[in-house]
Design a protein around this motif. Structure first.
Motif, PDB file in Angstrom:
ATOM      1  N   GLU A 167       0.880  -1.181   0.097  1.00 58.35           N
ATOM      2  CA  GLU A 167       0.004   0.024   0.037  1.00 58.35           C
ATOM      3  C   GLU A 167       0.827   1.179   0.151  1.00 58.35           C
ATOM      4  O   GLU A 167       0.598   2.149  -0.857  1.00 58.35           O
ATOM      5  CB  GLU A 167      -0.956  -0.040   1.118  1.00 58.35           C
ATOM      6  N   HIS A 196       2.178   1.575  -3.342  1.00 57.77           N
ATOM      7  CA  HIS A 196       1.225   2.188  -4.233  1.00 57.77           C
ATOM      8  C   HIS A 196       1.007   3.683  -4.150  1.00 57.77           C
ATOM      9  O   HIS A 196       0.860   4.597  -5.215  1.00 57.77           O
ATOM     10  CB  HIS A 196      -0.235   1.626  -4.000  1.00 57.77           C
ATOM     11  N   GLN A 197       1.176   4.332  -2.864  1.00 61.73           N
ATOM     12  CA  GLN A 197       1.172   5.741  -2.682  1.00 61.73           C
ATOM     13  C   GLN A 197       2.269   6.367  -3.435  1.00 61.73           C
ATOM     14  O   GLN A 197       2.234   7.451  -3.609  1.00 61.73           O
ATOM     15  CB  GLN A 197       1.132   6.044  -1.217  1.00 61.73           C
ATOM     16  N   VAL A 203      -3.634  -5.356  -4.551  1.00 61.01           N
ATOM     17  CA  VAL A 203      -3.264  -3.977  -4.725  1.00 61.01           C
ATOM     18  C   VAL A 203      -3.183  -3.374  -6.242  1.00 61.01           C
ATOM     19  O   VAL A 203      -3.784  -2.344  -6.476  1.00 61.01           O
ATOM     20  CB  VAL A 203      -1.728  -3.514  -4.202  1.00 61.01           C
ATOM     21  N   TRP A 204      -2.466  -4.206  -6.999  1.00 64.21           N
ATOM     22  CA  TRP A 204      -2.629  -3.962  -8.642  1.00 64.21           C
ATOM     23  C   TRP A 204      -3.396  -5.064  -9.666  1.00 64.21           C
ATOM     24  O   TRP A 204      -2.368  -5.929 -10.003  1.00 64.21           O
ATOM     25  CB  TRP A 204      -1.015  -3.746  -9.012  1.00 64.21           C
ATOM     26  N   SER A 209      -1.825  -5.945 -13.267  1.00 67.80           N
ATOM     27  CA  SER A 209      -0.638  -5.590 -13.307  1.00 67.80           C
ATOM     28  C   SER A 209      -0.002  -6.909 -14.271  1.00 67.80           C
ATOM     29  O   SER A 209      -0.569  -8.118 -14.026  1.00 67.80           O
ATOM     30  CB  SER A 209       0.253  -5.568 -12.049  1.00 67.80           C
ATOM     31  N   ARG A 263       1.726  -1.255 -15.255  1.00 69.10           N
ATOM     32  CA  ARG A 263       2.277  -1.692 -14.140  1.00 69.10           C
ATOM     33  C   ARG A 263       2.936  -2.981 -14.102  1.00 69.10           C
ATOM     34  O   ARG A 263       2.245  -3.921 -14.764  1.00 69.10           O
ATOM     35  CB  ARG A 263       1.091  -1.799 -13.026  1.00 69.10           C
ATOM     36  N   CYS A 269       4.456  -5.942 -11.758  1.00 67.95           N
ATOM     37  CA  CYS A 269       4.976  -6.462 -10.362  1.00 67.95           C
ATOM     38  C   CYS A 269       5.646  -7.727 -10.793  1.00 67.95           C
ATOM     39  O   CYS A 269       5.112  -8.911 -10.886  1.00 67.95           O
ATOM     40  CB  CYS A 269       3.612  -6.693  -9.751  1.00 67.95           C
TER      41      CYS A 269
END
Length: 452
Positions: A73, A76-77, A110-111, A114, A229, A231
């Motif tokens: 997280e 992500h920010q 979160v993604w 991705s 994205r 990952c």
């Protein structure tokens, strides 16, 4: 400013990964725990690569979310488009402990959209992926992962399969494609055609036998991350290859760091690894004049302060005599102490996490005493899980690479700490498969560049 973020599932692997980025001139900071979001944002203003070292490799799958999701997280920010989950280059994991499949599931939480590449090849370190099957060097020989003399007998996650896709499928994630040696050899660098192909894919295992093949894969992923994205489930070979690509392309303009390490008068080695190589390194050190102190199962498990103080006094007496010291919990996977520790564990506890935590508590006290009372400026902690818990308990916040010996895959780092007695001290966090038998002599005597 180039921005990447990575999570390392143990401290030794995380520090190695950080060093691979730093070797090419990427400013890299590795945190020992998940910092506040504002701390991370501030660090991102000064560093190209931000890493967080964790303990997921020793955790049961059901505990990984609490460890990993807060880090993801925060990433992500930061808004980065390239995230790496740094796994061991031997890919050792299981569905129940340190699950790489569970780590991918959490990244996808979160993604969700991705692209997930799996890239474990690290040719410089003797780790190769050929047509989806993984191989690792042991001594002068290279073995398929499930026949490797160490990894096939790993005490926590023995590897009984070499096909990376099958390993992950057993852990709940099924890679969709294989980018094999033939495809990589057909390209000189990132190919628009390959990037276009990956843009429409869910995930892929990447082969890698030569450094150029890994650079080609890394270059394609970097190009892809400009529009999608990424990952990555990847070992330190990705960091080395991506740094090399970015320098080749002129995106890194800082001079490459020099790697010279001064000698120290004494060295403390705290070994929590039970690999055969770690045993050989302990034997070499003792033969070279280090004082060897074996930690018994009772001393490791006991919470009795008098027991720990007696062990600490032994260490300090040895250091005060002018000698270097190697302390260890086991010599190799067949050491009787491994089973003896497990027999003494409380019922119902997770053995890997409990033992790593106990080693961390003990070793952090010993390390602090060696630094504060004996005046040591450099220590070595061997064992990924041992290093993780030791550094956190010691009060270290982060590290930067100071000097690397790439032939040994050994990276000496400077510690960041709010404790002025710990801040600036040097540490080598060493995995069980890292270095030659004489590595601890090199850490004592120093080196210039990559001299043997």
């Amino acid at each position: 400013m180039i921005h990447l973020a990575f999570y390392g599932d143990d401290f030794t692997g995380a520090s190695d990964n950080a060093a691979q980025y730093a070797r090419h001139g990427l400013r890299t900071l590795l945190f020992f725990s998940n910092p506040d979001a504002n701390v991370l944002q501030k660090a991102a203003q000064s560093y190209d690569v931000i890493g967080v070292a964790g303990t997921a490799r020793s955790l049961p799958s059901e505990a990984m979310a609490d460890e990993l999701l807060p880090v993801l997280e925060n990433f992500h920010q930061l808004g980065v488009n390239f995230i790496q989950y740094k796994c061991c280059s031997t890919f050792d994991s299981s569905a129940s402990i340190g699950s790489l499949g569970e780590a991918i599931r959490l990244m996808r939480t979160v993604w969700p959209e991705s692209f997930v590449p799996i890239l474990s090849a690290t040719p410089e370190f003797g780790r190769y992926t050929l047509f989806g099957h993984h191989y690792a060097r042991a001594g002068d020989q290279v073995y398929r992962l499930d026949r490797h003399p160490v990894m096939s007998r790993h005490p926590v996650t023995p590897m009984h399969e070499s096909d990376l896709a099958k390993i992950l499928t057993e852990q709940g994630f099924e890679p969709q494609q294989l980018i094999d040696l033939r495809q990589l050899d057909a390209l000189e660098n990132a190919s628009d055609a390959l990037v276009a192909q990956l843009s429409n894919e869910d995930s892929a295992v990447f082969d890698g036998y030569t450094q150029r093949q890994v650079i080609t894969g890394a270059a394609s992923l970097w190009q892809l991350s400009r529009s999608r994205r990424v990952c990555a489930m990847a070992a330190q070979g990705l960091a080395h290859a991506l740094g090399a690509h970015l320098r080749e392309q002129g995106q890194i303009t800082a001079p490459e760091p020099s790697h010279t390490l001064a000698p120290v008068d004494r060295l403390l080695v705290l070994s929590g690894s039970c690999s055969a190589l770690s045993a050989a390194q302990i034997d070499w050190a003792i033969a070279a004049g280090f004082i060897g102190l074996r930690i018994t199962p009772e001393q490791l498990i006991s919470a009795d302060e008098a027991t720990q103080e007696a062990l600490q006094r032994q260490m300090l007496d040895a250091l005060s005599s002018g000698k270097s010291v190697v302390m260890y919990t086991a010599k190799g996977p067949d050491d009787d102490h491994v089973a003896a520790v497990q027999d003494r564990l409380p019922a119902g506890v997770s053995a890997p996490a409990f033992v790593a935590h106990r080693i961390g508590l003990l070793y952090s006290k010993l390390a602090r005493a060696a630094i504060v009372e004996a005046g040591l400026s450099r220590i070595v902690v061997a064992g990924g899980d041992s290093s993780s818990f030791t550094m956190r308990q010691l009060g270290a916040i982060a590290l930067e690479t100071k000097a690397s010996h790439f032939r040994q895959n050994a990276h000496v780092c400077s510690l960041f700490s709010e404790d002025p007695q710990i801040h600036g001290k040097e540490v080598l966090l060493k995995g069980g498969q890292v270095g030659t038998a004489a590595l601890y002599g090199l850490m004592l005597q120093g080196f210039s560049g990559n001299d043997p």
